[in-house]
Enzyme design. Structure first.
Site, PDB file in Angstrom:
ATOM      1  N   LYS A 158       0.929  -1.061   0.181  1.00  0.00           N
ATOM      2  CA  LYS A 158       0.540   0.096  -0.439  1.00  0.00           C
ATOM      3  C   LYS A 158       0.947   1.487  -0.105  1.00  0.00           C
ATOM      4  CE  LYS A 158      -1.980   2.949   2.871  1.00  0.00           C
ATOM      5  NZ  LYS A 158      -1.470   3.999   2.298  1.00  0.00           N
TER       6      LYS A 158
ATOM      7  N   SER B 162       5.581   6.615  10.205  1.00  0.00           N
ATOM      8  CA  SER B 162       5.908   7.471  11.420  1.00  0.00           C
ATOM      9  C   SER B 162       5.997   6.778  12.784  1.00  0.00           C
ATOM     10  CB  SER B 162       4.656   8.925  12.010  1.00  0.00           C
ATOM     11  OG  SER B 162       3.572   8.104  12.099  1.00  0.00           O
ATOM     12  N   THR B 163       6.106   7.360  14.268  1.00  0.00           N
ATOM     13  CA  THR B 163       6.444   6.393  15.271  1.00  0.00           C
ATOM     14  C   THR B 163       5.386   5.669  16.034  1.00  0.00           C
ATOM     15  OG1 THR B 163       8.796   7.072  15.503  1.00  0.00           O
ATOM     16  CG2 THR B 163       8.094   6.488  17.090  1.00  0.00           C
TER      17      THR B 163
ATOM     18  N   GLY C   8       3.726   3.401  13.827  1.00  0.00           N
ATOM     19  CA  GLY C   8       4.427   2.430  13.999  1.00  0.00           C
ATOM     20  C   GLY C   8       4.390   2.057  15.097  1.00  0.00           C
TER      21      GLY C   8
ATOM     22  N   CYS D 291      13.068  10.444   6.756  1.00  0.00           N
ATOM     23  CA  CYS D 291      13.291   9.648   7.975  1.00  0.00           C
ATOM     24  C   CYS D 291      14.529  10.367   8.950  1.00  0.00           C
ATOM     25  CB  CYS D 291      12.834   8.713   8.192  1.00  0.00           C
ATOM     26  SG  CYS D 291      13.810   7.844   6.891  1.00  0.00           S
TER      27      CYS D 291
END
Lengths: 293, 493
Positions: B197, B250-251, B254, B305
């Site tokens: 995706k 993103s953290t 995640g 990142c």
């Protein structure tokens, strides 16, 4: 003169934290009985606070342990094997009296645990060569990938094979330069309690190995959610326990390894002595440097 | 300590806005369909959801196309296709599998110009970056991993690897095609099948990659591509037939995925955010270092990142570095991403622009001093001039949080020990840069920085052969190199 047998000394084993043997701050103990139900000893019923104290000890020991030369870690792990060999009879007796399977099974477990320590003693200055490498990048750079210690790893030892399970999970972790907080076999805690004596006499620096006895339902969620823990290694976990560990670990993205190892698999040397059992407890760092004059 | 030389902060040759370059000729040569369906089982098909969303050129705000929004039914179809394709793909002779990947690599190279233009139109990045970095590196990932397909027995001596099954892969909008290649190539080389995706603002090049899969005859279902917003990705991650999830983003997301997957037995790798330090020591080559700083934070508008967003400068050279940095930044051209002279393109989306602007306000409000290039910005589109902050305290929001934009926080340090402590004082650990001409210092600092990638006297270098991934809350697992194969195989002694 009395003809009755001498009354034995019933020992209460303590925790092993930061190189010392404290009692649990909670003051609680657990009774250990032999296979016939006879009281053998007591162990500390470690608390959440004990766990947090152990993490503090492990964290402060981590930089020094990781910085030691790999050769030095090799010798200390080998020293642990030597000390365990010296206590082989004691471990065999304790395991034989508490774990079904008798003396033969116990002796086999102790021998395998000693050999496991020797195997990982040998890996300490070699796993980096197996897990790391240089990389042939398409630019004028010298580029290499090295394995570094994660930091503090919490270990949940399995209930079965109380000594071999403990050693099998501990050795890869400390071999790589991590420090460990280990919760020993809940069903058979004596091996964990006595193993502190091995560490204390094997030049293991204070805080590198911390050993707790206690109950999983109290401690697993605290381990998993602790912000100053970098990794978790567990074996012999139910699905629910695994979920607790992984859920808590998501808080600070701990690296979690839950192994399914049963019965004879603990004795499978090819599998259990592989350097790949160290891999989950290292970080791979890739370093680039331009090459030129 | 010697006194720092004074540098004129105004460039002697101000090319910045002196004249307009000719419009890039390749601007309109890529055919973009009005509407794109989902790529499932080797065919483009309309979504079961019947819903579409616009994808916009962030440099012009013009709608480029409509892309499908995948719902649960679409996710089911895509996963079912990947599951059905798995047994045959897994059994295919490894050297044959390799040849599919080689074919894909070649077609990416051959269609490189088209892909570069499309990438720039859809994402806003400068054409020189999509042309010279994104597309060639994407091709290289397929080339590199193609070679692994029949050599996996040598990757981890003593272990035999078997593929996992269906891999769900969710990628971000900053390097759309390159991230697709990072994810798909190792998965396929190891014999897995994939549902990918792409990010909702940048799906077009992944859909073009699907055309390449058709061209090279990749068996239907081996790679499926579904588009849509975060919900589509969440549905994919949660699907019961997915064996492994690889996520870059993103953290925050995640961690959410890690929580959702807890206890599921699914494999997970996360490549998340960063707040990477770039450290300049007094003994560095300062011109090189300043260029590295610019490369570190303004590459791809800072939508990286591993961007070197925290600059640590040793005290004695602070004044000189700031002066030279100002000169260098003033020469950066901001504007039409299709212009091959452009250094900074458009911010990827209106939402991201708002985020960046919020950080600029917070930075100023908390007491840091903001500097911005005076580059002329186009009237339409989403733009942010290259920005740097001085007077930054470690506690400032702009020194702690990932901004994901062209915003640099400059801080000073005195001793190497202080540099290491402050560089590591973050929950992130993706990358770091070190600038010094002293070899022993390089190795000592490199070994003590908690970062998955350390660039010494360089920054933002990438290669398919070089593992990439973070320490701490920048995620876990590696992508690229031998170590990247680990998470796409079930390995047994």
């Amino acid at each position: 003169m009395s003809t009755s047998a001498r009354l034995g000394v019933l020992k209460t084993y303590k925790l092993f934290v930061n190189g010392a043997f404290p009692r649990t701050e909670s003051g609680r103990t657990l009774a250990v009985v032999d296979t016939k139900g006879k009281l053998l000893a007591h162990v500390c019923h470690g608390s959440r606070k004990d766990l947090r104290n152990a993490v503090v000890a492990a964290r402060s020991a981590a930089p020094g342990w990781a910085k030691r030369s790999a050769y030095n870690r090799t010798q200390i792990l080998y020293r642990m094997a030597e000390m365990l060999e010296g206590k082989a009879e004691e471990f065999t007796r304790v395991l034989a009296s508490t774990v079904p399977g008798g003396n033969r099974r116990a002796a086999k477990e102790v021998a395998a645990a000693i050999d496991r320590l020797v195997a990982f003693a040998g890996w300490a200055d070699k796993f980096g060569q197996v897990l790391g490498n240089n990389n042939q990048v398409a630019a004028p750079f010298y580029n290499f990938t090295v394995a570094e210690a994660l930091g503090v790893v919490c270990i949940v030892a399995p209930s079965e094979e109380p000594l071999l399970g403990l050693v099998s999970l501990l050795a890869p972790v400390i071999c790589a330069g991590n420090t460990a907080v280990l919760l020993g076999s809940e069903a058979h805690p004596l091996a964990t309690a006595i193993f502190g004596e091995v560490c204390a006499t094997a030049d293991v620096p204070a805080g590198v190995v911390n050993l707790l006895t206690g109950k999983r339902p109290e401690l697993l969620a605290v381990m998993a959610g602790h912000r100053d823990v970098d990794g978790i290694s567990a074996a012999g976990c139910s699905k629910a326990e695994r979920t607790i560990l992984e859920l808590g670990a998501a808080e600070n993205l701990k690296r979690v390894t839950v192994e399914k190892i049963n019965g004879p698999a603990w004795y499978h040397e090819t599998k259990m002595h592989a350097p790949y059992r160290i891999q989950p407890f290292v970080e791979m760092k890739t370093i680039w440097h331009p090459s030129g004059v | 300590m010697s006194p720092s030389p004074k540098i004129e902060s105004k460039p002697e040759l101000d090319f910045g806005n002196a004249w307009d370059y000719a419009t890039a000729p390749e601007g309109t040569q890529v055919v973009i369909q009005e509407k794109y369906g989902l790529f499932i089982n080797g065919e483009f098909c309309p979504p079961r959801s019947k819903q579409f969303m616009d994808t916009v050129n962030p440099a012009s705000e013009v709608v480029l196309a409509k892309i499908a929004i995948a719902n649960h039914a679409d996710v089911d179809l895509a996963v079912a296709a990947a599951k059905a394709a798995f047994p045959k793909w897994k059994r295919l002779k490894a050297s044959e599998r390799a040849k599919y990947l080689f074919r894909i690599a070649r077609r990416i190279q051959e269609r490189g110009r088209e892909l570069a233009v499309l990438e720039t139109l859809d994402g806003g990045k400068p054409i020189k970056e999509s042309r010279d970095v994104d597309i060639p590196e994407a091709a290289k990932h397929f080339f590199y991993h193609a070679g692994w397909a029949d050599k996996l027995d040598y990757a981890f001596p003593g272990l035999t690897g078997t593929p996992l099954g269906v891999c769900a892969q969710i990628i971000p909008w900053n390097f759309p095609l390159l991230m697709a290649a990072w994810k798909i190539a190792p998965a396929l080389a190891c014999g897995n099948t994939v549902v990918l995706k792409p990010a909702e603002t940048t799906s077009l090049t992944a859909l073009r990659l699907a055309e390449i899969f058709q061209e090279v005859g990749l068996p239907p279902g081996v790679v499926n591509i579904i588009t849509g917003p975060g919900n589509s990705g969440a549905a994919l991650a949660a699907h019961k037939d997915v064996q492994k999830l690889a996520f870059t983003g993103s953290t925050r997301v995640g961690k959410e995925l890690a929580r959702n997957l807890a206890g599921s037995g699914k494999r997970l790798t996360l490549e998340l955010g960063g707040k990477s330090p770039n450290i300049i020591f007094e003994d560095a080559s300062i011109d090189q270092a300043v260029d590295g700083v610019v490369q570190g934070i303004y590459f791809n508008q800072g939508h990286v990142c591993c961007a070197g967003s925290r600059l640590f400068v040793q005290e004695g050279i602070m004044e000189e570095v700031l002066a030279r940095l100002a000169v260098r930044i003033a020469s950066l051209r901001v504007g039409d991403p299709m212009d091959k002279n452009t250094d900074l393109g458009a911010i990827n989306s209106l939402g991201q622009l708002a985020t960046i602007k919020r950080y600029l306000e917070v930075g100023t409000a908390e007491g840091a001093h903001m500097h911005q290039s005076t580059a002329k910005l186009p009237k339409r589109g989403y733009w942010c001039a290259p920005t740097w902050f001085t007077e930054v305290q470690p506690s400032h929001t702009i020194a702690r949080e990932e901004i994901f934009g062209p915003v640099l926080s400059v801080m000073s340090f005195r001793t190497p020990e202080e540099a290491i402590t402050r560089a590591n004082n973050t929950p992130y650990g993706l990358a770091a840069g070190i600038w010094t001409d002293k070899g022993s210092k390089i190795f000592e600092i490199a070994s003590r920085l908690q970062a998955g990638v350390v660039w010494c006297n360089s920054y933002n270098r990438f290669d398919a052969a070089s593992p990439f991934g973070g320490y701490k809350q920048s995620g876990f697992g590696r992508e690229g190199g031998r170590q990247g194969l680990w998470s796409y195989l079930e390995l047994k002694a």
